[in-house]
Design an enzyme around this catalytic site. Sequence first.
Site, PDB file in Angstrom:
ATOM      1  N   CYS A  83      67.972  61.596  67.404  1.00  0.00           N
ATOM      2  CA  CYS A  83      69.341  61.942  67.795  1.00  0.00           C
ATOM      3  C   CYS A  83      69.404  63.255  68.580  1.00  0.00           C
ATOM      4  O   CYS A  83      69.018  63.271  69.743  1.00  0.00           O
ATOM      5  CB  CYS A  83      70.244  61.931  66.570  1.00  0.00           C
ATOM      6  SG  CYS A  83      71.984  61.739  67.008  1.00  0.00           S
ATOM      7  N   HIS A 190      68.926  57.682  63.121  1.00  0.00           N
ATOM      8  CA  HIS A 190      68.372  58.584  62.099  1.00  0.00           C
ATOM      9  C   HIS A 190      67.599  57.826  61.016  1.00  0.00           C
ATOM     10  O   HIS A 190      68.146  57.614  59.922  1.00  0.00           O
ATOM     11  CB  HIS A 190      69.510  59.316  61.380  1.00  0.00           C
ATOM     12  CG  HIS A 190      70.287  60.256  62.229  1.00  0.00           C
ATOM     13  ND1 HIS A 190      69.929  61.575  62.409  1.00  0.00           N
ATOM     14  CD2 HIS A 190      71.406  60.076  62.963  1.00  0.00           C
ATOM     15  CE1 HIS A 190      70.804  62.171  63.190  1.00  0.00           C
ATOM     16  NE2 HIS A 190      71.713  61.282  63.547  1.00  0.00           N
ATOM     17  N   GLU A 192      65.518  58.953  59.130  1.00  0.00           N
ATOM     18  CA  GLU A 192      65.286  59.873  58.004  1.00  0.00           C
ATOM     19  C   GLU A 192      66.366  59.752  56.936  1.00  0.00           C
ATOM     20  O   GLU A 192      66.222  60.286  55.845  1.00  0.00           O
ATOM     21  CB  GLU A 192      65.197  61.328  58.519  1.00  0.00           C
ATOM     22  CG  GLU A 192      66.497  61.963  59.020  1.00  0.00           C
ATOM     23  CD  GLU A 192      66.848  61.606  60.471  1.00  0.00           C
ATOM     24  OE1 GLU A 192      66.241  60.661  61.016  1.00  0.00           O
ATOM     25  OE2 GLU A 192      67.730  62.270  61.034  1.00  0.00           O
TER      26      GLU A 192
END
Length: 214
Positions: A83, A190, A192
């Site tokens: 991002c 994302h 993560e």
Amino acid sequence: MVGVVPVIGVLALQGDVREHLAAVTACGARAVAVRRPSELDAVDAIVLPGGESTTMSRLLTTFELLDPLRKRIASGMPTYGSCAGMILLARDVLDGRPDQEQLGGLDVVVRRNAFGRQVDSFEIDLDVDGVPGAPVRAVFIRAPWVESAGDGVEVLATVPERTVAGRGTGDAAGRVVAVRQGSVLATAFHPELTGDHRVHAAFCKMVTASTAAV
Ligand code: GLN
């Protein structure tokens, strides 16, 4: 390479640093936070987290990391940006701030906050090249997309025609949201944040391959 396992830094000036540190650790690498040039010197690879690219750009200058990081990326250090990290790696940014600094590494033009206000944040299942198995649950938060990419850039994922909620993706359909160029990987979303570490695992594989080659 510093030890047997690769050491992967996470740029820790702003953004979702903790989540990336956890994802990198889950992939079996040693994860360290990077805030100063000496810490950057000690890593085999780096992750640029999600957050706010204009703020990170400013802090990179303040923390004297802008040029050292540019040099390491240009010299082939494996780098993954999610991002805001993707925005920092892009050659050029549309809808950025005029004083926003670029790290380079990716021959792409990205559009900041490209998905528009009504879909500021959304999730879709994406097929990502290089990530085997089921589609990746991709979380987009005020995400960029890749507006154009140079010949050397591999497109790894594009937005499908329809979202899970049945809402049309409109302008977003077909937009490029994951790319790789040599040692640089970037996603507009994302990974993560989902607990699925397959994108980080793909990056760790790139890191292992590059450290083995030294
Ligand atoms: N819109 C942010 C920026 O311009 C990126 C958002 C994110 O990283 N989730 O940097």
